[in-house]
Design a protein around this motif. Sequence first.
Motif, short mmCIF file in Angstrom:
data_model
loop_
_atom_site.label_atom_id
_atom_site.label_comp_id
_atom_site.label_asym_id
_atom_site.label_seq_id
_atom_site.Cartn_x
_atom_site.Cartn_y
_atom_site.Cartn_z
N LEU A 60 9.81 8.45 12.85
CA LEU A 60 10.47 7.97 11.63
C LEU A 60 9.49 7.20 10.74
O LEU A 60 9.47 7.39 9.52
CB LEU A 60 11.66 7.08 12.00
N HIS A 61 8.68 6.36 11.35
CA HIS A 61 7.72 5.58 10.56
C HIS A 61 6.61 6.46 10.00
O HIS A 61 6.09 6.19 8.91
CB HIS A 61 7.16 4.41 11.37
N ALA A 62 6.24 7.50 10.72
CA ALA A 62 5.21 8.41 10.20
C ALA A 62 5.70 9.10 8.94
O ALA A 62 4.96 9.19 7.95
CB ALA A 62 4.84 9.45 11.27
N VAL A 63 6.94 9.56 8.95
CA VAL A 63 7.51 10.19 7.75
C VAL A 63 7.54 9.19 6.60
O VAL A 63 7.14 9.49 5.48
CB VAL A 63 8.92 10.75 8.04
N ARG A 64 7.99 7.97 6.90
CA ARG A 64 8.05 6.93 5.87
C ARG A 64 6.66 6.61 5.33
O ARG A 64 6.44 6.57 4.12
CB ARG A 64 8.69 5.65 6.43
N LEU A 65 5.72 6.39 6.23
CA LEU A 65 4.37 6.00 5.82
C LEU A 65 3.71 7.07 4.97
O LEU A 65 3.16 6.78 3.90
CB LEU A 65 3.51 5.71 7.06
N ILE A 66 3.77 8.30 5.41
CA ILE A 66 3.14 9.39 4.65
C ILE A 66 3.80 9.54 3.29
O ILE A 66 3.13 9.68 2.26
CB ILE A 66 3.16 10.70 5.46
N THR A 67 5.12 9.45 3.25
CA THR A 67 5.84 9.56 1.98
C THR A 67 5.45 8.43 1.04
O THR A 67 5.15 8.66 -0.15
CB THR A 67 7.36 9.55 2.22
N VAL A 68 5.44 7.20 1.55
CA VAL A 68 5.09 6.05 0.71
C VAL A 68 3.65 6.16 0.21
O VAL A 68 3.38 5.90 -0.96
CB VAL A 68 5.31 4.72 1.49
N VAL A 114 3.73 9.03 -2.51
CA VAL A 114 4.59 8.89 -3.67
C VAL A 114 4.37 7.59 -4.45
O VAL A 114 4.30 7.60 -5.68
CB VAL A 114 6.08 9.02 -3.25
N LEU A 115 4.26 6.48 -3.74
CA LEU A 115 4.18 5.18 -4.43
C LEU A 115 2.99 5.05 -5.37
O LEU A 115 3.16 4.57 -6.49
CB LEU A 115 4.21 4.04 -3.40
N PRO A 116 1.78 5.45 -4.97
CA PRO A 116 0.67 5.36 -5.92
C PRO A 116 0.92 6.15 -7.20
O PRO A 116 0.57 5.71 -8.30
CB PRO A 116 -0.53 5.92 -5.15
N LEU A 151 3.90 6.76 -8.53
CA LEU A 151 4.88 6.01 -9.31
C LEU A 151 4.26 4.81 -10.00
O LEU A 151 4.57 4.53 -11.16
CB LEU A 151 6.03 5.56 -8.40
N VAL A 152 3.37 4.12 -9.30
CA VAL A 152 2.69 2.97 -9.91
C VAL A 152 1.88 3.42 -11.11
O VAL A 152 1.92 2.80 -12.17
CB VAL A 152 1.81 2.24 -8.87
N LYS A 153 1.15 4.51 -10.97
CA LYS A 153 0.34 5.01 -12.09
C LYS A 153 1.20 5.43 -13.27
O LYS A 153 0.80 5.29 -14.42
CB LYS A 153 -0.52 6.20 -11.63
N LEU A 154 2.39 5.93 -12.98
CA LEU A 154 3.29 6.34 -14.06
C LEU A 154 4.02 5.17 -14.69
O LEU A 154 4.19 5.12 -15.91
CB LEU A 154 4.31 7.35 -13.53
N LEU A 155 4.48 4.22 -13.88
CA LEU A 155 5.33 3.15 -14.38
C LEU A 155 4.58 1.98 -15.01
O LEU A 155 5.04 1.41 -16.00
CB LEU A 155 6.25 2.63 -13.27
N VAL A 156 3.43 1.61 -14.47
CA VAL A 156 2.70 0.46 -14.99
C VAL A 156 2.25 0.68 -16.44
O VAL A 156 2.44 -0.21 -17.28
CB VAL A 156 1.52 0.08 -14.07
N PRO A 157 1.71 1.85 -16.80
CA PRO A 157 1.34 2.04 -18.21
C PRO A 157 2.54 2.00 -19.16
O PRO A 157 2.39 1.73 -20.34
CB PRO A 157 0.69 3.44 -18.24
N LEU A 158 3.74 2.25 -18.64
CA LEU A 158 4.92 2.21 -19.49
C LEU A 158 5.41 0.79 -19.73
O LEU A 158 6.35 0.58 -20.47
CB LEU A 158 6.05 3.03 -18.84
#
Length: 171
Positions: free
Chosen positions: A144-152, A155-157, A159-166
């Motif tokens: 379960l944590h492997a799926v979470r870790l790989i997804t985060v 995906v998160l970087p 999202l950060v690149k998309l949301l911070v410039p906005l």
Amino acid sequence: MPPLATLLIYALAGTCMGLLALRTGIPAAPLAGALLGAGIVSMSGRLDVAEWPAGTRTTIEIAIGVVIGTSLTRASLEQLQELWRPAILITLTLVMTGIAIGLWTSRLLGIDPMVALLGAAPGGISGMSLVGAEFGVGAAVAALHAVRLITVLLVLPLLVKLLVPLGLGES
């Protein structure tokens, strides 16, 4: 196959994927790549389960703790003087959310509450897997944590690149 040879194959798969992942530029790429490489080999079922020599896992866990610990500096402590309230709020929110999601998942999907609670708990894959192993559910919690870790990590970087410039999140 001798246990040492099996471990070497896992280590080779993890190392190759870790090095390959470095080219992606994602945060913690070597960790994610090594996890994928060793995990794919392990899940293939073509090799025996890795049997670590006595003390090896403990030594590796200590090494990981040292690596993380050395990243905590005097500057970290100074920042914590300002950030202690958000740290407490974030921690309590994550723990309570993890408990709620774990219990809900267990009931909704009919899985072992121990697996669901530890799988939904905020924490690193190694730490939560060790806790799970103490309760006899380490492999499921690690999955379960492997799926979470790989997804985060993937995906998160983005999202950060998309949301911070906005300008989202700015006061």
